[in-house]
Design a protein around this motif. Sequence first.
Motif, PDB file in Angstrom:
ATOM      1  N   LYS A 289      44.650  41.479  43.430  1.00  6.23           N
ATOM      2  CA  LYS A 289      45.995  41.231  42.913  1.00  6.23           C
ATOM      3  C   LYS A 289      47.026  41.322  44.046  1.00  6.23           C
ATOM      4  O   LYS A 289      47.887  40.455  44.196  1.00  6.23           O
ATOM      5  CB  LYS A 289      46.292  42.279  41.821  1.00  6.23           C
ATOM      6  CG  LYS A 289      47.668  42.191  41.207  1.00  6.23           C
ATOM      7  CD  LYS A 289      47.703  41.132  40.118  1.00  6.23           C
ATOM      8  CE  LYS A 289      48.952  41.214  39.253  1.00  6.23           C
ATOM      9  NZ  LYS A 289      50.208  41.326  39.949  1.00  6.23           N
ATOM     10  N   HIS A 290      46.906  42.361  44.827  1.00 10.76           N
ATOM     11  CA  HIS A 290      47.839  42.547  45.935  1.00 10.76           C
ATOM     12  C   HIS A 290      47.711  41.434  46.965  1.00 10.76           C
ATOM     13  O   HIS A 290      48.717  40.937  47.493  1.00 10.76           O
ATOM     14  CB  HIS A 290      47.588  43.914  46.603  1.00 10.76           C
ATOM     15  CG  HIS A 290      48.454  44.138  47.805  1.00 10.76           C
ATOM     16  ND1 HIS A 290      47.959  44.142  49.092  1.00 10.76           N
ATOM     17  CD2 HIS A 290      49.786  44.340  47.929  1.00 10.76           C
ATOM     18  CE1 HIS A 290      48.951  44.342  49.945  1.00 10.76           C
ATOM     19  NE2 HIS A 290      50.064  44.473  49.267  1.00 10.76           N
ATOM     20  N   MET A 291      46.511  41.006  47.219  1.00  6.46           N
ATOM     21  CA  MET A 291      46.336  39.952  48.223  1.00  6.46           C
ATOM     22  C   MET A 291      47.013  38.650  47.789  1.00  6.46           C
ATOM     23  O   MET A 291      47.577  37.920  48.605  1.00  6.46           O
ATOM     24  CB  MET A 291      44.853  39.706  48.523  1.00  6.46           C
ATOM     25  CG  MET A 291      44.658  38.847  49.769  1.00  6.46           C
ATOM     26  SD  MET A 291      43.002  38.198  49.963  1.00  6.46           S
ATOM     27  CE  MET A 291      42.150  39.604  50.647  1.00  6.46           C
ATOM     28  N   LEU A 292      46.960  38.385  46.472  1.00 10.21           N
ATOM     29  CA  LEU A 292      47.629  37.173  45.977  1.00 10.21           C
ATOM     30  C   LEU A 292      49.099  37.185  46.340  1.00 10.21           C
ATOM     31  O   LEU A 292      49.641  36.201  46.834  1.00 10.21           O
ATOM     32  CB  LEU A 292      47.487  37.081  44.453  1.00 10.21           C
ATOM     33  CG  LEU A 292      46.213  36.488  43.879  1.00 10.21           C
ATOM     34  CD1 LEU A 292      46.326  36.419  42.360  1.00 10.21           C
ATOM     35  CD2 LEU A 292      45.934  35.099  44.450  1.00 10.21           C
ATOM     36  N   GLU A 293      49.737  38.326  46.101  1.00 10.77           N
ATOM     37  CA  GLU A 293      51.178  38.422  46.385  1.00 10.77           C
ATOM     38  C   GLU A 293      51.448  38.484  47.882  1.00 10.77           C
ATOM     39  O   GLU A 293      52.301  37.782  48.413  1.00 10.77           O
ATOM     40  CB  GLU A 293      51.755  39.692  45.740  1.00 10.77           C
ATOM     41  CG  GLU A 293      51.744  39.666  44.228  1.00 10.77           C
ATOM     42  CD  GLU A 293      51.838  41.070  43.646  1.00 10.77           C
ATOM     43  OE1 GLU A 293      52.176  42.016  44.391  1.00 10.77           O
ATOM     44  OE2 GLU A 293      51.533  41.223  42.441  1.00 10.77           O
TER      45      GLU A 293
ATOM     46  N   LYS B 239      44.878  34.746  34.979  1.00  9.46           N
ATOM     47  CA  LYS B 239      43.661  35.414  35.433  1.00  9.46           C
ATOM     48  C   LYS B 239      43.998  36.708  36.156  1.00  9.46           C
ATOM     49  O   LYS B 239      43.320  37.714  36.004  1.00  9.46           O
ATOM     50  CB  LYS B 239      42.856  34.482  36.341  1.00  9.46           C
ATOM     51  CG  LYS B 239      42.185  33.374  35.566  1.00  9.46           C
ATOM     52  CD  LYS B 239      41.102  32.697  36.378  1.00  9.46           C
ATOM     53  CE  LYS B 239      40.352  31.692  35.518  1.00  9.46           C
ATOM     54  NZ  LYS B 239      39.353  30.956  36.243  1.00  9.46           N
ATOM     55  N   ALA B 240      45.075  36.678  36.926  1.00 10.61           N
ATOM     56  CA  ALA B 240      45.472  37.886  37.638  1.00 10.61           C
ATOM     57  C   ALA B 240      45.877  38.963  36.648  1.00 10.61           C
ATOM     58  O   ALA B 240      45.542  40.140  36.803  1.00 10.61           O
ATOM     59  CB  ALA B 240      46.643  37.570  38.577  1.00 10.61           C
ATOM     60  N   ALA B 241      46.574  38.550  35.607  1.00 14.32           N
ATOM     61  CA  ALA B 241      47.014  39.522  34.596  1.00 14.32           C
ATOM     62  C   ALA B 241      45.802  40.109  33.871  1.00 14.32           C
ATOM     63  O   ALA B 241      45.742  41.307  33.614  1.00 14.32           O
ATOM     64  CB  ALA B 241      47.944  38.831  33.596  1.00 14.32           C
ATOM     65  N   ALA B 242      44.822  39.224  33.568  1.00 11.81           N
ATOM     66  CA  ALA B 242      43.638  39.669  32.848  1.00 11.81           C
ATOM     67  C   ALA B 242      42.884  40.734  33.643  1.00 11.81           C
ATOM     68  O   ALA B 242      42.439  41.742  33.103  1.00 11.81           O
ATOM     69  CB  ALA B 242      42.727  38.472  32.561  1.00 11.81           C
ATOM     70  N   ILE B 243      42.789  40.515  34.927  1.00  5.95           N
ATOM     71  CA  ILE B 243      42.028  41.459  35.741  1.00  5.95           C
ATOM     72  C   ILE B 243      42.745  42.806  35.806  1.00  5.95           C
ATOM     73  O   ILE B 243      42.143  43.860  35.929  1.00  5.95           O
ATOM     74  CB  ILE B 243      41.786  40.877  37.155  1.00  5.95           C
ATOM     75  CG1 ILE B 243      40.509  41.483  37.761  1.00  5.95           C
ATOM     76  CG2 ILE B 243      42.923  41.130  38.099  1.00  5.95           C
ATOM     77  CD1 ILE B 243      39.261  40.857  37.256  1.00  5.95           C
ATOM     78  N   LYS B 244      44.071  42.744  35.697  1.00  2.84           N
ATOM     79  CA  LYS B 244      44.868  43.970  35.767  1.00  2.84           C
ATOM     80  C   LYS B 244      44.860  44.684  34.411  1.00  2.84           C
ATOM     81  O   LYS B 244      45.300  45.823  34.288  1.00  2.84           O
ATOM     82  CB  LYS B 244      46.310  43.581  36.144  1.00  2.84           C
ATOM     83  CG  LYS B 244      47.093  44.701  36.829  1.00  2.84           C
ATOM     84  CD  LYS B 244      48.502  44.218  37.158  1.00  2.84           C
ATOM     85  CE  LYS B 244      49.423  45.387  37.444  1.00  2.84           C
ATOM     86  NZ  LYS B 244      50.829  44.999  37.428  1.00  2.84           N
ATOM     87  N   GLY B 245      44.365  43.940  33.397  1.00  2.57           N
ATOM     88  CA  GLY B 245      44.254  44.553  32.083  1.00  2.57           C
ATOM     89  C   GLY B 245      45.523  44.449  31.265  1.00  2.57           C
ATOM     90  O   GLY B 245      45.736  45.223  30.328  1.00  2.57           O
ATOM     91  N   GLU B 246      46.374  43.476  31.590  1.00  5.20           N
ATOM     92  CA  GLU B 246      47.623  43.320  30.839  1.00  5.20           C
ATOM     93  C   GLU B 246      47.408  42.467  29.601  1.00  5.20           C
ATOM     94  O   GLU B 246      46.523  41.631  29.583  1.00  5.20           O
ATOM     95  CB  GLU B 246      48.696  42.673  31.727  1.00  5.20           C
ATOM     96  CG  GLU B 246      49.190  43.646  32.786  1.00  5.20           C
ATOM     97  CD  GLU B 246      50.082  42.954  33.825  1.00  5.20           C
ATOM     98  OE1 GLU B 246      50.204  41.726  33.803  1.00  5.20           O
ATOM     99  OE2 GLU B 246      50.632  43.682  34.659  1.00  5.20           O
TER     100      GLU B 246
END
Lengths: 370, 120
Positions: free
Chosen positions: A68-72, A363-370
């Motif tokens: 997630k952090h790498m994306l940003e 997908k990023a949100a899903a992995i973060k569990g949001e």
Amino acid sequence: MTKPKIIDTDVHNAIARTEDLLPFLPRVWHEYWKSAGAGYGGGWHSPIGVLRSDAIPPGGGLPGSDPKHMLEHHFHKYGIDYGILTGSGILGISLNPNPDYGNVIASAYNDWLVETWLKASSVYKGSILINHADPQAAAKEIDRMAVNKNMVQVIMCSGSRMLFGQRFYHPIYEAAERNGLPVAVHPGTEGRGIAGAPTPSGYPTSYLEWHNILPTNYMAHVNSLVCEGVFEKFPLLKFVAIEGGIAWLPHLMWRMDKNYKGLRDLVPWLKRLPSEYIKDHIRLTTQPIEEPANNEQLNQILDMVDAGRTVMFSSDYPHWDFDNPKMALQPIRKELRQRILVDNAIELYGLNEAPSAAVTDAKAAAIKGE
Amino acid sequence: MEKTQNRYEAATVEELRNAKRLIVTVKGMEIGLFAVGEQFYAWRNICPHAAAPVCQGPVCGTRLPSLVYEYKYGKDQEIVRCPWHGWEFDLITGQHLVDEKVKLRGYKVEVEDGKVYVVI
């Protein structure tokens, strides 16, 4: 359909915690992995470290260990559409003395890669890690993982005990070609584990000296691949020489061509000049891009290697010698820069369409569990 | 305007058959005469690559184009290999085995009454 604007062909995704690999590793190897790690020691110390200190994720841990952090921090910041993940701290598994261990670690890493990164965002594309010390097992691993279409190439370390053109390695190329995947090599393991010395005259003294001379190993491998007829035997194979520099290649091509004109009978299976095989089958990545005082000299070098089809942008994020896509390619003339920044990678990896922002974020949100 | 061609006596058939190769000087030029099988050929003794005396290199066969890791011998005694850089030339066609655009300069050979003539 939106065409990608930037593809980064060398991005290092790290394993956050040693235990993260355990769910993918046979129980019998758990203790060994926890105590030994990848186990291809040696190497040279850099006073500034290999990983960028500004790339540590907010929650701590290794730079490059948080999808997630790498994306940003990298992809969104520079407008990069896709990143080809090349692993971190595990690439040299081929150089562990135990090939059985190398095989299971490579497989565990690949399964972890799919679960942790490729499912996190469609921005991430995977490289199938193989243990080149056991080519038959490597070929099976390629077949096993290639069914996942987010795996876009095979990767192995460039440190080795033998030259990569030799018949010992051909099962790897056969499997890669069969699955339509390029084979990439990445430097950094030269002189480590069970690899040979990083130069034919032994060991450099410092990290600086070792890092300077890594391309000689690339010269040796490219030379071997061509002379041994790998590209005659596997005509669809592409070989990606990541992070090995560019300016040495014109010299090698010309030297090979010159020698071939007199000594072709030693390699009667070659049907064309060695440089033609290189331009058709070898791909290079930019980082660390050469920085001559005169920009035009870089353009000339790029022209000599037909960079309009052979060279692809890479940043090496989050390593210390990172190349910023907005800066590093500026000396290159515009139409060639476009080919290098994205077009060559689109063609090699078949990434014709940029991932949609909606898909990426969901997908990023899903992995973060949001 | 067509260039006038003359023929020059260069050797006897017997000499050339025995020696297989003779370096002769005709009109101030060094020429290599070769007996390949039953046929005679004349090539200028200057390599198009670097001006070496190409006709003085070894006459030999070569490895023919083959599959990877296969070795096929052929063109026995039909190749001259330049003594300086090893370029192989086909004695029948004059062609370099790598680059077909590179060729030895050749001359027509005529045989009459036991003598070998070069037409220049």
